[in-house]
Design an enzyme around this catalytic site. Structure first.
Site, PDB file in Angstrom:
ATOM      1  N   LYS A   1     -24.634   8.140  45.424  1.00 37.30           N
ATOM      2  CA  LYS A   1     -23.891   9.055  46.287  1.00 37.30           C
ATOM      3  C   LYS A   1     -24.033  10.485  45.765  1.00 37.30           C
ATOM      4  O   LYS A   1     -24.143  10.697  44.560  1.00 37.30           O
ATOM      5  CB  LYS A   1     -22.402   8.698  46.295  1.00 37.30           C
ATOM      6  CG  LYS A   1     -22.044   7.351  46.878  1.00 37.30           C
ATOM      7  CD  LYS A   1     -20.538   7.118  46.760  1.00 37.30           C
ATOM      8  CE  LYS A   1     -20.150   5.717  47.237  1.00 37.30           C
ATOM      9  NZ  LYS A   1     -20.251   5.592  48.703  1.00 37.30           N
TER      10      LYS A   1
ATOM     11  N   ARG B   1     -19.920  -5.231  50.784  1.00 30.99           N
ATOM     12  CA  ARG B   1     -20.170  -6.432  51.585  1.00 30.99           C
ATOM     13  C   ARG B   1     -20.760  -7.559  50.737  1.00 30.99           C
ATOM     14  O   ARG B   1     -20.580  -8.730  51.053  1.00 30.99           O
ATOM     15  CB  ARG B   1     -21.068  -6.093  52.779  1.00 30.99           C
ATOM     16  CG  ARG B   1     -22.462  -5.674  52.442  1.00 30.99           C
ATOM     17  CD  ARG B   1     -23.148  -4.918  53.571  1.00 30.99           C
ATOM     18  NE  ARG B   1     -22.592  -3.575  53.726  1.00 30.99           N
ATOM     19  CZ  ARG B   1     -23.041  -2.682  54.596  1.00 30.99           C
ATOM     20  NH1 ARG B   1     -24.046  -2.998  55.405  1.00 30.99           N
ATOM     21  NH2 ARG B   1     -22.503  -1.476  54.678  1.00 30.99           N
TER      22      ARG B   1
END
Length: 494
Positions: free
Chosen positions: A272, A346
């Site tokens: 990020k 996930r």
């Protein structure tokens, strides 16, 4: 802290409802007699406002046995909702907190209409008293003492026992939501996966729940390759946390909550930018929501069976971290091509869902700060939802409407499933692309829920707020704590 009385009796402050109607309510009319008609004058002169969330303070000047009245504007009765009430009372309790009020009462029946009965109002009042006055738990050296309301009395003609029960339930809901807020606000060097597991164990022991905390070796034995892959780069050990609440004699109709417990997310090798990394201590908002709900369940003891599963680790960069192009094997046996290490939540949830099923979950609700895509789609006020079972979704939706935590259903079409199954090297890929990002993430999780009734809640937009609001300060909101608990409390009702 809570009391129920039929009449006013020497309180420091009393909270009274004001609706935007031509005539004053019977409760305000009675007060106006004591004030010798001056309240009517104040209304006509707009010194008392009936607008939504307006707070007007009036000193009794010895005309009654109450020192001050706080009149709460609620707008027109026709547009009066639980959301209106929560917002108005949130502002009222903040005002009392600033004024350092320690003894307050609420003229409960003045808030009652055809839409909301006294039990509804009592529940919301006690809940909001906790939510609206929540303060950030900081690490500053010059901490200030917190001002607490010591006594809160509901004035009502209704059955005292029923009102007291509603006050208690509301208070528990508010307090547990604040517990979740505090967890989400904690810095990542303080709240590691180990510390989160310790918190969960303390909660389970307090409420006499069974629990399991799987360590890395046990996860390896169970084949939890998805969670373990996310943890590869970390010096902090992963934890698979499970709390087990048995509210029935038989272990049937088990509701399984699965909360994403990523205690810090750098994005891994799909790193990020700085702007996207700051605040990622809150990437365990789903875990906090699940633990908050379990706190409510532990307090109120509903006759339901509930499992809470939290896959927890941080996602960091190192020489051992997992990489784009890796192929990993999940606990379910399904293989996954990793195309994006920043789509790690996930992966952790995939093993969490499979583990919840192994423990006996017949219904699944996962909660996660999963995608930026859901914020683009729905903003910061509405939680995204996906499902493979409309009946279960309707129950979650009704719970969210009762708690004023809005959710909106996103679709899963066959072509969405095809996109997460299109890897050349594995059964699934974890990141098919930016298009429909929120839908892709939920669809991926559905591959692990399989035929078990399942609802996915993406709280990436609702878990935190940048500014102060009616129900608390900037920071964590405790999103979905009350919805999950209400789902359990109402589960199976017609």
């Amino acid at each position: 802290m809570f009391q129920v009385q039929k009449e006013l009796a020497g309180h420091e402050v009393v909270i009274v409802a004001l609706f935007e109607e031509e005539k004053m309510s019977s409760f305000v009319q009675e007060l106006d007699k004591a004030f010798e008609g001056q309240l009517q004058v104040l209304l006509e002169e707009k010194e008392l406002s009936t607008k939504k969330k307006a707070i007007s303070k009036v000193h009794s000047l010895g005309k009654t046995n109450v020192k001050r009245y706080y009149f709460v504007g609620l707008g027109k009765k026709e547009s009066y909702t639980t959301e209106t009430l929560r917002a108005a009372l949130g502002k009222a309790f903040k005002t009392l907190q600033v004024a350092k009020v320690q003894d307050a009462a609420i003229l409960l029946d003045s808030f009652v209409t055809e839409k909301l009965d006294a039990i509804d109002v009592a529940h919301i009042a006690a809940e909001v008293q906790g939510l609206g006055t929540y303060e950030l738990q900081t690490y500053k050296s010059d901490k200030k003492d917190r001002e607490e309301l010591e006594k809160f009395t509901a004035i009502t003609a209704e059955d005292a026992q029923e009102i007291e029960a509603a006050l208690t339930v509301g208070y528990v809901h508010g307090r547990a939501t604040n517990s979740a807020r505090t967890l989400v606000n904690m810095p990542p060097n303080v709240l590691t996966a180990t510390k989160l597991a310790e918190y969960a164990v303390e909660l389970a022991e307090k409420y006499d729940m069974d629990y399991k905390v799987l360590e890395k070796e046990e996860m390896e034995d169970l084949g939890m390759g998805a969670l373990l892959a996310v943890n590869q780069g970390s010096v902090e050990p992963p934890k698979m946390i499970a709390l087990i609440y048995k509210g029935k004699e038989e272990w049937t109709d088990v509701i399984g909550f699965v909360g994403k417990g990523i205690t810090y997310d750098t994005g891994g090798y799909s790193l990020k930018p700085r702007e996207g990394m700051v605040g990622m201590k809150g990437d365990m908002g789903g875990a906090a929501a699940v633990l908050g709900a379990m706190e409510i369940i532990g307090e109120l003891r509903p006759e339901q069976n509930v499992i809470a599963v939290i896959p927890s680790t941080d996602n960091v960069v190192s020489g051992t971290a997992f990489k784009p192009d890796d192929v990993i094997t999940s606990m379910s046996g399904k293989t996954i091509e990793v195309l994006n290490t920043d789509a790690e939540g996930r992966l952790a949830l995939a093993d969490g869902i499979t583990y919840a099923k192994k423990l006996g979950a017949n219904y699944l609700v996962d909660v996660a700060t999963l995608t930026g895509g859901v914020i683009v789609a729905l903003g910061n006020y509405t939680t995204g939802a996906m499902t493979n079972n409309e009946e279960l979704f309707e129950q979650v939706l009704e719970a969210s409407m009762e708690t004023d935590e809005p959710i909106w259903q996103l679709p899963i079409f066959d072509r969405d499933k095809e996109r997460v199954r299109n890897s050349k090297f594995a059964d699934l890929n974890n990141s098919p692309g930016r298009e429909g990002h929120a839908v892709m993430a939920g669809t991926f999780l559905g591959e692990f829920a399989e035929d078990t009734p399942w609802v996915h809640l993406d709280i990436a937009g609702t878990s935190e707020t940048k500014g102060a609001h009616d129900l608390g300060p900037a920071g964590a909101t405790g999103a979905m704590v009350r919805t999950l608990a209400t789902l359990v409390e109402r589960f199976g009702e017609e």
